[in-house]
Design an enzyme around this catalytic site. Structure first.
Site, PDB file in Angstrom:
ATOM      1  N   ARG A 212       0.696  -0.879  -0.206  1.00 23.04           N
ATOM      2  CA  ARG A 212      -0.478  -0.044  -0.346  1.00 23.04           C
ATOM      3  C   ARG A 212       0.702   1.185   0.473  1.00 23.04           C
ATOM      4  O   ARG A 212       0.184   2.180  -0.629  1.00 23.04           O
ATOM      5  CB  ARG A 212      -1.382   0.016   1.039  1.00 23.04           C
ATOM      6  CG  ARG A 212      -1.932  -0.969   1.573  1.00 23.04           C
ATOM      7  CD  ARG A 212      -3.184  -1.210   1.652  1.00 23.04           C
ATOM      8  NE  ARG A 212      -2.759  -1.399   3.976  1.00 23.04           N
ATOM      9  CZ  ARG A 212      -2.549  -2.354   4.248  1.00 23.04           C
ATOM     10  NH1 ARG A 212      -3.710  -3.677   3.240  1.00 23.04           N
ATOM     11  NH2 ARG A 212      -2.816  -2.883   5.634  1.00 23.04           N
ATOM     12  N   PHE A 228      -9.746  -6.100  -6.500  1.00 20.11           N
ATOM     13  CA  PHE A 228     -10.503  -6.256  -5.480  1.00 20.11           C
ATOM     14  C   PHE A 228     -10.047  -5.611  -4.720  1.00 20.11           C
ATOM     15  O   PHE A 228      -9.461  -5.723  -3.126  1.00 20.11           O
ATOM     16  CB  PHE A 228      -9.778  -7.544  -5.676  1.00 20.11           C
ATOM     17  CG  PHE A 228      -9.610  -8.589  -7.026  1.00 20.11           C
ATOM     18  CD1 PHE A 228     -10.817  -9.421  -7.013  1.00 20.11           C
ATOM     19  CD2 PHE A 228      -8.384  -8.469  -8.146  1.00 20.11           C
ATOM     20  CE1 PHE A 228     -10.662  -9.944  -8.775  1.00 20.11           C
ATOM     21  CE2 PHE A 228      -9.261  -9.005  -9.228  1.00 20.11           C
ATOM     22  CZ  PHE A 228     -10.135 -10.058  -8.902  1.00 20.11           C
ATOM     23  N   ASP A 250     -14.913  -3.892  -6.119  1.00 23.60           N
ATOM     24  CA  ASP A 250     -15.299  -4.737  -5.322  1.00 23.60           C
ATOM     25  C   ASP A 250     -16.858  -5.075  -5.280  1.00 23.60           C
ATOM     26  O   ASP A 250     -17.664  -5.080  -5.254  1.00 23.60           O
ATOM     27  CB  ASP A 250     -14.910  -4.973  -4.217  1.00 23.60           C
ATOM     28  CG  ASP A 250     -14.940  -5.510  -3.368  1.00 23.60           C
ATOM     29  OD1 ASP A 250     -13.013  -6.002  -2.708  1.00 23.60           O
ATOM     30  OD2 ASP A 250     -15.710  -7.108  -3.216  1.00 23.60           O
ATOM     31  N   ASP A 300      -5.039  -7.294  -7.020  1.00 25.70           N
ATOM     32  CA  ASP A 300      -5.360  -7.948  -5.915  1.00 25.70           C
ATOM     33  C   ASP A 300      -5.636  -8.526  -5.534  1.00 25.70           C
ATOM     34  O   ASP A 300      -6.785  -8.477  -4.870  1.00 25.70           O
ATOM     35  CB  ASP A 300      -4.368  -6.920  -4.432  1.00 25.70           C
ATOM     36  CG  ASP A 300      -4.435  -7.505  -2.854  1.00 25.70           C
ATOM     37  OD1 ASP A 300      -3.728  -8.726  -3.141  1.00 25.70           O
ATOM     38  OD2 ASP A 300      -4.601  -6.899  -1.818  1.00 25.70           O
ATOM     39  N   CYS A 340      -1.535 -13.704  -3.937  1.00 26.11           N
ATOM     40  CA  CYS A 340      -1.024 -14.884  -2.285  1.00 26.11           C
ATOM     41  C   CYS A 340      -1.270 -16.149  -2.138  1.00 26.11           C
ATOM     42  O   CYS A 340      -1.467 -16.921  -0.677  1.00 26.11           O
ATOM     43  CB  CYS A 340      -2.674 -13.855  -1.626  1.00 26.11           C
ATOM     44  SG  CYS A 340      -4.420 -14.303  -1.588  1.00 26.11           S
TER      45      CYS A 340
END
Length: 396
Positions: A212, A228, A250, A300, A340
């Site tokens: 960030r 996202f 989102d 992300d 991730c």
């Protein structure tokens, strides 16, 4: 007297390197009848002590090591020592970032297999994923109350992976009252709202803190697309960095509502923020069809690969979204893209992004690498603790 596990000949090598997992096929025989989460002593095939571990009869990871010290007992004092060590290892990042929200325990990486603990202001949120963690919940609770006497403790063990350990999902207050409203934490001078009860995981993604901050450097006078976005925290850094506009996307209206409130909590310019409830895959294609372009894009996504069987599909998913992202970037634009998925190795992720650039007809320059923040450390004995990969790319 605890039960004893004897390993097959040659299967002690990983334990001698202090890796904390013992798989079912590594076990030769078991002396005694250990129940779910029981503490067992692990020996080599010829009777040499290797470790003390928690037994999990339903999991492929049949035992997870608590300690390699033969004289160490698994009791409240054990958990106090591990938690104090984990806190000490994080003091530098807590101080530097002025953090009131951070990961206290990164499970195996902190010598606490299956135990994830995040601290959000005066709440400790625990996620217990292993049979041993569940069995010693009482000791863990006592240890946390000793180290953090001012904190309330809440459990978010509501994840599918517990089924592999023969455990049911469970949530609720372990000590003190459950939060009646979202909790505010501070991170690098920003106020961030965390929904402990209903949010993803333990309520918030602390691991992306450094990423960030990186976005802030690529935001001045830029149009930013934050895909996202969850609760919009990348967008806050973009706004603070002086972006011309940030579009937060989102599928969750609840997450977007928090994202809006986060802008208000920080008194940032709401007129430069837009919030779009939409499927990212569909919206990217819509923007491409409309000819819309952006200076900076953040990609992300959630974890695409939960198992090795899903890895090929995950590669296709990452390639698809990155290809379209590059197609809607202005020439010389910046793409911050992440995976991730722990099973997605760093070199493979880089290859997937590079292939996406080829398919998009773009030239790609990787100018920075990003990974999980320092309160998500990686034990030298447990490389699986490294899971978050990020690339900052210039696209031409």
């Amino acid at each position: 007297m605890s039960s004893v596990v004897y390993l097959q000949p040659g299967r002690e090598k990983s334990l001698k390197r202090k890796h904390p997992w013992i798989f079912s096929k590594a076990i030769k025989k078991i002396k005694g009848k250990p129940a779910l989460g029981d503490t067992v002593t692990v020996y080599s095939h010829d009777g040499k002590f290797l470790a003390t571990a928690a037994y999990s009869p339903e999991s492929q990871i049949r035992a997870r090591v608590w300690t390699f010290d033969e004289n160490e007992q698994i009791d409240t004092q054990f958990f106090i020592k591990r938690i104090e060590r984990a806190l000490d290892a994080r003091q530098h990042v807590i101080s530097e970032g002025g953090l009131t929200g951070f990961r206290l325990s990164a499970a195996e990486s902190d010598g606490l297999p299956g135990i994830t603990i995040d601290k959000f202001d005066d709440y400790l949120v625990c996620q217990l994923l292993s049979a041993g963690a569940e069995r010693h919940k009482g000791d863990l609770l006592m240890a946390l109350r000793h180290v953090f006497p001012q904190c309330k403790i809440y459990e978010r063990s509501d994840v599918e992976v517990r089924a592999k350990e023969g455990l049911d999902k469970t949530t609720g207050a372990l000590w003190g009252d459950a939060p009646s409203q979202p909790v505010l934490i501070q991170e690098n001078g920003l106020n961030l709202e965390v929904d402990i009860i209903n949010g993803h995981k333990t309520g918030f993604y602390l691991d992306q803190r450094d990423s960030r901050a990186a976005l802030e450097r690529f935001s001045k006078d830029k149009t930013v697309l934050n895909c996202f976005c969850y609760t919009g925290t990348f967008g806050l850094y973009a706004l603070r960095g002086g972006c011309e506009k940030v579009i937060n996307v989102d599928v969750s209206q609840a997450a977007l509502d928090i994202a809006k409130r986060n802008v208000e909590h920080n008194e940032l310019d709401m007129t430069r923020a837009e919030f779009v409830k939409q499927d990212v895959f569909k919206l990217l294609r819509q923007y491409r069809d409309e000819g819309r372009q952006f200076d900076t894009i953040v990609m992300d996504p959630p974890k695409f690969a939960e198992s090795k069987a899903q890895l090929n599909g995950a590669c296709r998913g990452y390639k698809d979204i990155n290809m379209i992202a590059m197609q809607i970037l202005k020439p010389g634009g910046t793409l911050l893209t992440f995976s991730c998925s722990g099973l997605m190795e760093q070199n493979l992720f880089q290859k997937v992004v590079a292939d996406a650039a080829l398919d998009a007809g773009k030239d790609l320059l990787i100018v920075e690498r990003l990974n999980q923040a320092a309160d998500h450390p990686i034990s030298g004995n447990y490389p699986e603790g490294f899971y978050l990969k990020g690339l900052v790319c210039k696209v031409y």
